[in-house]
Design a protein around this motif. Sequence first.
Motif, PDB file in Angstrom:
ATOM      1  N   GLY A 267       0.796  -1.219   0.000  1.00  0.00           N
ATOM      2  CA  GLY A 267       0.000   0.000   0.000  1.00  0.00           C
ATOM      3  C   GLY A 267       0.827   1.267   0.000  1.00  0.00           C
ATOM      4  N   ILE A 268       2.040   1.217   0.570  1.00  0.00           N
ATOM      5  CA  ILE A 268       2.896   2.407   0.583  1.00  0.00           C
ATOM      6  C   ILE A 268       3.344   2.762  -0.829  1.00  0.00           C
ATOM      7  N   GLU A 269       3.836   1.765  -1.564  1.00  0.00           N
ATOM      8  CA  GLU A 269       4.293   2.030  -2.924  1.00  0.00           C
ATOM      9  C   GLU A 269       3.121   2.384  -3.828  1.00  0.00           C
ATOM     10  N   ALA A 270       1.965   1.746  -3.617  1.00  0.00           N
ATOM     11  CA  ALA A 270       0.779   2.086  -4.408  1.00  0.00           C
ATOM     12  C   ALA A 270       0.381   3.538  -4.164  1.00  0.00           C
ATOM     13  N   THR A 271       0.443   3.960  -2.913  1.00  0.00           N
ATOM     14  CA  THR A 271       0.132   5.354  -2.577  1.00  0.00           C
ATOM     15  C   THR A 271       1.125   6.296  -3.247  1.00  0.00           C
ATOM     16  N   ARG A 272       2.406   5.931  -3.232  1.00  0.00           N
ATOM     17  CA  ARG A 272       3.431   6.767  -3.854  1.00  0.00           C
ATOM     18  C   ARG A 272       3.178   6.929  -5.353  1.00  0.00           C
TER      19      ARG A 272
ATOM     20  N   ASP B 208      -2.362  12.865 -13.368  1.00  0.00           N
ATOM     21  CA  ASP B 208      -3.764  12.654 -13.743  1.00  0.00           C
ATOM     22  C   ASP B 208      -4.630  12.302 -12.538  1.00  0.00           C
ATOM     23  N   LEU B 209      -3.991  12.009 -11.402  1.00  0.00           N
ATOM     24  CA  LEU B 209      -4.732  11.620 -10.202  1.00  0.00           C
ATOM     25  C   LEU B 209      -4.557  12.644  -9.083  1.00  0.00           C
ATOM     26  N   THR B 210      -4.344  13.888  -9.469  1.00  0.00           N
ATOM     27  CA  THR B 210      -4.047  14.933  -8.492  1.00  0.00           C
ATOM     28  C   THR B 210      -5.113  15.055  -7.403  1.00  0.00           C
ATOM     29  N   GLY B 211      -6.369  14.913  -7.768  1.00  0.00           N
ATOM     30  CA  GLY B 211      -7.447  15.091  -6.793  1.00  0.00           C
ATOM     31  C   GLY B 211      -7.779  13.846  -5.989  1.00  0.00           C
ATOM     32  N   LEU B 212      -7.117  12.727  -6.289  1.00  0.00           N
ATOM     33  CA  LEU B 212      -7.420  11.470  -5.595  1.00  0.00           C
ATOM     34  C   LEU B 212      -6.724  11.432  -4.239  1.00  0.00           C
ATOM     35  N   ARG B 213      -7.473  11.124  -3.188  1.00  0.00           N
ATOM     36  CA  ARG B 213      -6.922  11.074  -1.836  1.00  0.00           C
ATOM     37  C   ARG B 213      -6.837   9.635  -1.347  1.00  0.00           C
ATOM     38  N   VAL B 214      -5.893   9.398  -0.443  1.00  0.00           N
ATOM     39  CA  VAL B 214      -5.689   8.054   0.110  1.00  0.00           C
ATOM     40  C   VAL B 214      -5.890   8.097   1.615  1.00  0.00           C
ATOM     41  N   LEU B 215      -6.736   7.199   2.104  1.00  0.00           N
ATOM     42  CA  LEU B 215      -6.998   7.046   3.531  1.00  0.00           C
ATOM     43  C   LEU B 215      -6.502   5.666   3.947  1.00  0.00           C
ATOM     44  N   VAL B 216      -5.672   5.608   4.975  1.00  0.00           N
ATOM     45  CA  VAL B 216      -5.038   4.354   5.387  1.00  0.00           C
ATOM     46  C   VAL B 216      -5.673   3.828   6.672  1.00  0.00           C
ATOM     47  N   PRO B 217      -6.329   2.665   6.616  1.00  0.00           N
ATOM     48  CA  PRO B 217      -6.792   2.020   7.852  1.00  0.00           C
ATOM     49  C   PRO B 217      -5.658   1.203   8.451  1.00  0.00           C
ATOM     50  N   THR B 218      -5.527   1.219   9.755  1.00  0.00           N
ATOM     51  CA  THR B 218      -4.457   0.477  10.414  1.00  0.00           C
ATOM     52  C   THR B 218      -4.995  -0.211  11.660  1.00  0.00           C
ATOM     53  N   THR B 219      -4.341  -1.268  12.067  1.00  0.00           N
ATOM     54  CA  THR B 219      -4.784  -2.010  13.238  1.00  0.00           C
ATOM     55  C   THR B 219      -4.447  -1.271  14.526  1.00  0.00           C
TER      56      THR B 219
ATOM     57  N   TYR C  63       4.452   1.917   9.779  1.00  0.00           N
ATOM     58  CA  TYR C  63       4.280   1.960   8.333  1.00  0.00           C
ATOM     59  C   TYR C  63       3.392   3.133   7.911  1.00  0.00           C
ATOM     60  N   VAL C  64       2.557   3.591   8.830  1.00  0.00           N
ATOM     61  CA  VAL C  64       1.675   4.703   8.512  1.00  0.00           C
ATOM     62  C   VAL C  64       2.485   5.956   8.192  1.00  0.00           C
ATOM     63  N   VAL C  65       3.604   6.163   8.893  1.00  0.00           N
ATOM     64  CA  VAL C  65       4.435   7.334   8.612  1.00  0.00           C
ATOM     65  C   VAL C  65       4.955   7.275   7.180  1.00  0.00           C
ATOM     66  N   GLU C  66       5.376   6.089   6.756  1.00  0.00           N
ATOM     67  CA  GLU C  66       5.831   5.933   5.372  1.00  0.00           C
ATOM     68  C   GLU C  66       4.704   6.231   4.394  1.00  0.00           C
ATOM     69  N   ALA C  67       3.491   5.822   4.743  1.00  0.00           N
ATOM     70  CA  ALA C  67       2.349   6.090   3.875  1.00  0.00           C
ATOM     71  C   ALA C  67       2.068   7.591   3.795  1.00  0.00           C
ATOM     72  N   LEU C  68       2.189   8.284   4.922  1.00  0.00           N
ATOM     73  CA  LEU C  68       1.979   9.730   4.919  1.00  0.00           C
ATOM     74  C   LEU C  68       3.067  10.419   4.098  1.00  0.00           C
TER      75      LEU C  68
END
Length: 220
Positions: free
Chosen positions: A62-67, A74-85, A91-96
């Motif tokens: 999910g981190i690389e997919a988010t990157r 073309d996906l400038t307006g697309l936002r990513v929300l990460v659910p975590t346990t 890993y959430v910091v890497e996702a941010l």
Amino acid sequence: MIRVLLADDQTLVREAFAMLVESAPDMEVVGQAGTGRQAVTLARTERADLVVMDLRMPDLDGIEATRLIAADEDLTGLRVLVPTTYDTDEYVVEALRAGASGFLVKDTRPAELLDAIRTVAAGDALLSPGPTSRLIARFLRTHTAPPSEAGPENLSEREREVLTLVARGLNNTEIGETLQLSPLTAKTHVSRIMGKLGARDRAQLVVVAYESGLVAPGER
């Protein structure tokens, strides 16, 4: 309608999220992905507004997919929300860093998840100051922040003040009240700071503020 893409390698989790999202009158599920690579492909074809992105998936995490999503013009307006346990999941910091706009714990109440989707889809960051501070503190103890060409040292004194308040979880209205500015002026400062630091949104500003030492974990 908020167009939501669900990415998780566990079918039951995806289906549970899908039922919840479809129950909201202002949302619809436009796709489901079981791998990070599928998530990127569907993000490009289904024109979703938001991806609920699990971090641990096969093929492409999910981190690389988010990157990849954040780097696609073309996906400038697309936002990513990460659910975590856990709210201590480093890993959430890497996702941010990669471009996610926020995170929430998976066992959150259904209404809170829907509110989180609305918040992030509207362009706001979803970062609770307490958990975010603890999470980044844990991360920085074992990782070195990557060098950056653009850091807080390139900001004006006022901009550093604004960045500090963003990192502490204040919105534009609260920043304005603290610094005796109008909400519009506060918003303008935030936009300029994002431009100077090359940040996609407020979530990345928070990470920069902590990693640069401008704000210390636990500081209020």
